[in-house]
Design an enzyme around this catalytic site. Structure first.
Site, mmCIF file in Angstrom:
data_model
loop_
_atom_site.group_PDB
_atom_site.id
_atom_site.type_symbol
_atom_site.label_atom_id
_atom_site.label_comp_id
_atom_site.label_asym_id
_atom_site.label_seq_id
_atom_site.Cartn_x
_atom_site.Cartn_y
_atom_site.Cartn_z
ATOM 1 N N HIS A 90 0.893 -1.240 0.054
ATOM 2 C CA HIS A 90 -0.031 0.078 -0.261
ATOM 3 C C HIS A 90 0.648 1.351 0.223
ATOM 4 C CE1 HIS A 90 -4.043 -1.589 1.488
ATOM 5 N NE2 HIS A 90 -3.384 -2.642 1.019
ATOM 6 N N TYR B 87 -8.696 5.231 7.940
ATOM 7 C CA TYR B 87 -9.161 5.723 9.348
ATOM 8 C C TYR B 87 -10.189 6.868 9.301
ATOM 9 C CZ TYR B 87 -4.631 3.286 10.361
ATOM 10 O OH TYR B 87 -3.665 2.343 10.453
ATOM 11 N N PRO C 47 -3.720 0.003 18.756
ATOM 12 C CA PRO C 47 -3.697 -0.463 17.405
ATOM 13 C C PRO C 47 -3.656 0.448 16.491
ATOM 14 C CG PRO C 47 -5.823 -1.265 18.157
ATOM 15 C CD PRO C 47 -5.183 -0.957 19.396
ATOM 16 N N LYS D 213 1.508 -0.557 15.140
ATOM 17 C CA LYS D 213 2.967 -0.621 15.383
ATOM 18 C C LYS D 213 3.241 -1.876 16.225
ATOM 19 C CE LYS D 213 4.569 2.903 13.525
ATOM 20 N NZ LYS D 213 4.514 2.474 12.245
ATOM 21 N N TYR E 26 4.165 6.244 10.467
ATOM 22 C CA TYR E 26 3.229 5.279 9.881
ATOM 23 C C TYR E 26 4.184 4.140 9.076
ATOM 24 C CZ TYR E 26 -0.888 2.832 8.648
ATOM 25 O OH TYR E 26 -1.929 1.816 8.594
HETATM 26 C C1 PHB Z 1 -5.605 -4.558 10.940
HETATM 27 O O1 PHB Z 1 -5.651 -4.687 9.447
HETATM 28 O O2 PHB Z 1 -5.841 -5.508 11.612
HETATM 29 C C2 PHB Z 1 -5.169 -3.242 11.115
HETATM 30 C C3 PHB Z 1 -4.721 -2.340 10.380
HETATM 31 C C4 PHB Z 1 -4.522 -1.141 10.613
HETATM 32 C C5 PHB Z 1 -4.433 -0.694 11.941
HETATM 33 C C6 PHB Z 1 -4.694 -1.838 12.974
HETATM 34 C C7 PHB Z 1 -5.103 -3.073 12.547
HETATM 35 O O3 PHB Z 1 -4.035 0.509 12.446
#
Ligand code: PHB
Ligand code: APR
Length: 390
Positions: free
Chosen positions: A72, A200, A292, A296, A384
């Site tokens: 990505h 997000y 989460p 990280k 990130y």
């Molecule tokens: C996930 O795909 O489980 C995932 C992706 C991004 C995050 C947390 C979990 O910030």
């Protein structure tokens, strides 16, 4: 039983450490309390930093990640009825790979067994001994039989609830912690992706996240009460909550599908110091937890064991203990940076029930700054994708 390095826990930290040590000619044994099937199927996060990919590739365990993981180059931030793209590659020259943690686990277990590595599953009653001497040991039961593993070093990779961290005397440890008043409700869905990139979303009803696992399986999350019960959430109720938080007037639609897994995870920030006591070292979730939102967790575990494997190599090949002695200080620099980033992302995207109107406006101003200033977007992006290893 004797080995050079005794490793407690077969998560990403323990398995990768064992493999990195093997590549440097250092022997280890991994002790895991669960079954192989269990560790290979537990659903966790799935975002790998560029540096994590590099470590896995260099260790020769990246083939499936490269073919099945999805590279990505950006993420989307949604708020105020609009979506904004953060172009990770343009801003940093780096990218992320979305590849589930349990797939990494499968690749590592396969690599360990292909190299005749020793992993003992379903061990019980694990305890560490004599870590302040030069011959520490781990005692455990396996198949009902008491066993002792003698080693030069013991590495606690046994996660947040493991026995390694509490083996460091309380009076020598300092813990830093923040528990968030919300959790994430996660679902796995059989459907095509709704979006090419992760979304997000900040919304008055609470945070939501669109992620993916494969072209046919999607991973979605929404902020919930951490004490809620998945049984309170029918599929219809889940979909209406996700639609409400993710869709706006731009015509983008969330794709529905069969929900085949639901879980709720709590959110905490946690750091325990020091990460070493005598010949016992901690790595990964055993020493620190991040919420989460910054994705990280696994990346920090990989960064820790990368350092440890290099420090152990220096010890065995050059007789130099300096890097081992500096492990806590070196590892914690990256840990605290990631702690800050994860806390910041969490604060910027979640609904805080006690937030005053003033705090809500600050949250909005921060989001607007991140998507309108190249400098601010770069700060988000470089954290990130993961800062380079020191
Ligand atoms: C996930 O795909 O489980 C995932 C992706 C991004 C995050 C947390 C979990 O910030
Ligand atoms: N004895 C042996 N094994 C143990 C013990 C014990 N007493 N206690 C826990 N374990 C095992 C767990 O069953 C688990 O398989 O240790 C392993 C720890 O793995 P993780 O919790 O995955 O921790 P870590 O390897 O540090 O990886 C961190 O995993 O928890 C996620 O989101 C987190 O992505 C992060 C990453």
């Amino acid at each position: 039983m004797n080995t050079q390095v005794a490793i407690i826990g077969a998560g990403p930290a323990g398995l990768l450490l064992s493999h990195l040590l093997h590549l440097k000619g250092i022997a280890s044994v991994v002790l895991e309390s669960r079954t192989r099937a269990d560790i290979e199927s537990t659903i966790r996060a799935g975002v790998l930093e560029q540096g994590t990919m590099d470590v896995l590739n260099e260790a020769g365990v990246g083939a499936r990640m490269r073919s099945e993981g999805a590279l990505h180059h950006g993420i989307e931030l949604a708020f105020g009825g609009q979506r904004h793209r953060i172009d990770l590659s343009d801003l940093t020259g780096r990218a992320i790979t979305v590849y589930a943690q349990h797939e990494v686990i499968k690749d590592l277990v396969a690599a360990r067994f292909a190299a005749d590595g020793q992993i003992l599953f379903e061990v019980n009653d694990v305890s560490v001994h004599d870590v302040d001497s030069e011959s520490p040991s781990v005692r455990f039961t396996h198949g009902g039989e008491p066993q002792q593993l003698n080693a030069d070093f013991v590495i606690g990779c046994d996660g947040f609830h493991g026995i390694s961290r509490p083996s460091i005397p309380d009076q020598l440890r300092r813990d830093y912690q923040r528990i968030y008043p919300f959790g994430w409700f996660g679902i796995l869905v059989e459907s095509d992706p709704s979006s090419e990139e992760l979304i997000y979303a900040q919304h008055a009803r609470g945070f939501a996240l669109v992620s993916t696992r494969s072209p046919k399986v999607q991973r979605l999350y929404f902020q919930c009460d951490p004490k809620d019960d998945v049984n309170n959430w029918s599929d219809d109720r889940i979909w209406s909550e996700l639609h409400a938080r993710l869709e706006n007037s731009d015509g983008w639609k969330l794709k529905e599908g069969r929900i085949f897994q639901k879980n709720i995870i709590g959110m905490r920030s946690f750091v325990s110091t020091p990460m070493q006591h005598g010949r016992l070292f901690l790595a990964g979730d055993a020493a620190h937890i991040v919420p989460p939102t910054g994705a990280k967790g696994m990346n920090l575990a990989v960064a820790d064991v990368r350092l440890l494997s290099m420090a152990l190599e220096e010890f065995y090949k050059k007789g130099r203990p300096d890097s081992l002695a500096a492990y806590t200080e070196t590892a914690l620099k990256r840990v605290w940076r990631a702690e800050h980033f994860s806390w910041w992302m969490t604060s910027m995207f979640h609904k805080f029930d006690d937030a005053s109107p003033f705090q809500q406006e600050l949250q909005r101003a921060e989001l607007e700054y991140v998507v309108s200033s190249r400098a601010a977007a770069t700060a988000l992006a470089e954290n990130y994708v993961g800062l380079p290893f020191a």
